[in-house]
Design a protein around this motif. Structure first.
Motif, mmCIF file in Angstrom:
data_model
loop_
_atom_site.group_PDB
_atom_site.id
_atom_site.type_symbol
_atom_site.label_atom_id
_atom_site.label_comp_id
_atom_site.label_asym_id
_atom_site.label_seq_id
_atom_site.Cartn_x
_atom_site.Cartn_y
_atom_site.Cartn_z
ATOM 1 N N MET A 34 0.875 -1.177 -0.171
ATOM 2 C CA MET A 34 0.463 -0.030 0.439
ATOM 3 C C MET A 34 0.650 0.741 0.146
ATOM 4 O O MET A 34 0.338 2.185 -1.016
ATOM 5 N N ASP A 35 2.349 1.016 0.409
ATOM 6 C CA ASP A 35 2.736 2.691 0.663
ATOM 7 C C ASP A 35 3.604 2.105 1.118
ATOM 8 O O ASP A 35 4.415 0.928 1.910
ATOM 9 N N VAL A 36 4.846 3.141 0.523
ATOM 10 C CA VAL A 36 6.692 2.637 1.315
ATOM 11 C C VAL A 36 7.152 3.727 1.466
ATOM 12 O O VAL A 36 6.345 4.817 0.675
ATOM 13 N N THR A 37 7.858 3.985 3.019
ATOM 14 C CA THR A 37 8.685 5.623 3.143
ATOM 15 C C THR A 37 9.187 5.403 3.064
ATOM 16 O O THR A 37 10.119 4.081 4.002
ATOM 17 N N LEU A 38 10.797 6.001 3.298
ATOM 18 C CA LEU A 38 12.377 5.710 3.315
ATOM 19 C C LEU A 38 12.082 7.061 4.665
ATOM 20 O O LEU A 38 11.389 8.346 4.859
ATOM 21 N N SER A 39 13.662 6.665 5.842
ATOM 22 C CA SER A 39 13.612 7.462 6.233
ATOM 23 C C SER A 39 14.630 8.282 6.331
ATOM 24 O O SER A 39 15.256 8.726 5.351
ATOM 25 N N GLU A 40 14.529 9.430 7.022
ATOM 26 C CA GLU A 40 15.247 10.620 6.925
ATOM 27 C C GLU A 40 16.498 10.904 6.932
ATOM 28 O O GLU A 40 16.894 11.208 6.353
ATOM 29 N N THR A 41 16.734 9.409 7.552
ATOM 30 C CA THR A 41 18.438 9.369 7.651
ATOM 31 C C THR A 41 18.579 9.137 5.895
ATOM 32 O O THR A 41 20.228 9.137 6.378
ATOM 33 N N CYS A 42 18.187 8.285 5.656
ATOM 34 C CA CYS A 42 18.553 8.100 3.712
ATOM 35 C C CYS A 42 19.382 9.153 3.141
ATOM 36 O O CYS A 42 18.573 10.558 3.634
ATOM 37 N N PRO A 43 19.892 9.115 2.727
ATOM 38 C CA PRO A 43 20.439 10.403 1.814
ATOM 39 C C PRO A 43 19.409 11.073 0.424
ATOM 40 O O PRO A 43 19.018 10.008 0.044
ATOM 41 N N LEU A 51 13.782 4.785 -3.567
ATOM 42 C CA LEU A 51 12.166 4.898 -3.231
ATOM 43 C C LEU A 51 11.177 4.955 -5.115
ATOM 44 O O LEU A 51 10.113 3.811 -4.926
ATOM 45 N N PRO A 52 12.028 5.216 -6.151
ATOM 46 C CA PRO A 52 11.153 4.626 -6.872
ATOM 47 C C PRO A 52 10.518 3.348 -7.409
ATOM 48 O O PRO A 52 10.103 3.392 -7.497
ATOM 49 N N GLN A 53 11.411 2.872 -6.968
ATOM 50 C CA GLN A 53 11.449 1.315 -7.497
ATOM 51 C C GLN A 53 10.768 0.507 -6.211
ATOM 52 O O GLN A 53 10.171 -0.803 -6.975
ATOM 53 N N PHE A 54 11.166 1.257 -4.976
ATOM 54 C CA PHE A 54 9.714 -0.068 -4.112
ATOM 55 C C PHE A 54 8.229 0.910 -5.224
ATOM 56 O O PHE A 54 7.208 -0.085 -5.206
ATOM 57 N N GLU A 55 8.363 2.775 -5.029
ATOM 58 C CA GLU A 55 7.285 2.762 -5.329
ATOM 59 C C GLU A 55 6.496 1.453 -6.728
ATOM 60 O O GLU A 55 5.444 1.673 -6.973
ATOM 61 N N GLU A 56 6.935 1.380 -7.967
ATOM 62 C CA GLU A 56 6.641 0.588 -8.347
ATOM 63 C C GLU A 56 6.410 -1.247 -7.763
ATOM 64 O O GLU A 56 4.785 -1.248 -8.650
ATOM 65 N N SER A 57 6.144 -0.912 -6.911
ATOM 66 C CA SER A 57 5.617 -2.251 -6.752
ATOM 67 C C SER A 57 4.172 -2.142 -5.484
ATOM 68 O O SER A 57 3.317 -3.062 -5.427
#
Length: 160
Positions: A34-43, A51-57
């Motif tokens: 349903m949703d994917v987010t990356l932490s603020e620690t990620c550059p 993120l776009p690769q995860f969002e494809e799913s």
């Protein structure tokens, strides 16, 4: 007077169902990211690439038949040979370990909640360094600093 009757009735009803009260259905269950987010620690560079690769799913689904037989067992939801080692943490919640592809490296934690007899939610907290840079390649270390993680929210719903 109606208000007092409503309050008296409301106090006799459970606020939420416990695992003993929920009898998940046998049949077709569909898993969907349903949703994917990356932490603020990620550059920013990592977020822009990963993120776009995860969002494809997101929105893609997979359906399969599951027979619970009246008792919920989170192990029946697992596909393949990647056990989570589920531990029940309260009436409707289990926690398990997310393992890397092809090995026993722990890459995150999954929290599974039985919402109703037809809906299960799963939140995966994945540490990106061991998942995407398992050999600890120094060229990728800056892209996946400690704390750089992905949160993936999945729904598993009964289809009939």
């Amino acid at each position: 007077m109606r208000y007092l009757v409503f309050l008296a009735l409301a106090n006799t009803l459970p606020i939420s169902a416990s695992a003993d009260e929920i009898s998940v259905q046998d049949g077709a269950w569909t898993s969907q990211l349903m949703d994917v987010t990356l932490s603020e620690t990620c550059p920013a560079e990592t977020t822009a690439i990963v993120l776009p690769q995860f969002e494809e799913s997101i929105g893609q689904s997979s359906t399969r038949e599951i027979e619970f037989g009246g008792d919920f067992d989170p192990n029946l939801l697992e596909e393949g040979n990647r056990p989570y080692g589920w531990t029940q943490t309260d009436d409707n919640t289990w926690e398990g370990t997310v393992l890397g592809d092809g090995d026993d490296r722990e890459v995150g934690i999954a929290t599974l909640t039985v919402e109703s007899d037809t809906l299960i939610s799963v939140v995966n907290e994945i540490d990106l360094a061991p998942m995407l840079n398992p050999s600890e390649d120094p060229n990728f270390t800056a892209m996946f600093p400690p704390g750089c993680s992905a949160t993936m929210i999945m729904q598993i719903s009964y289809e009939s």
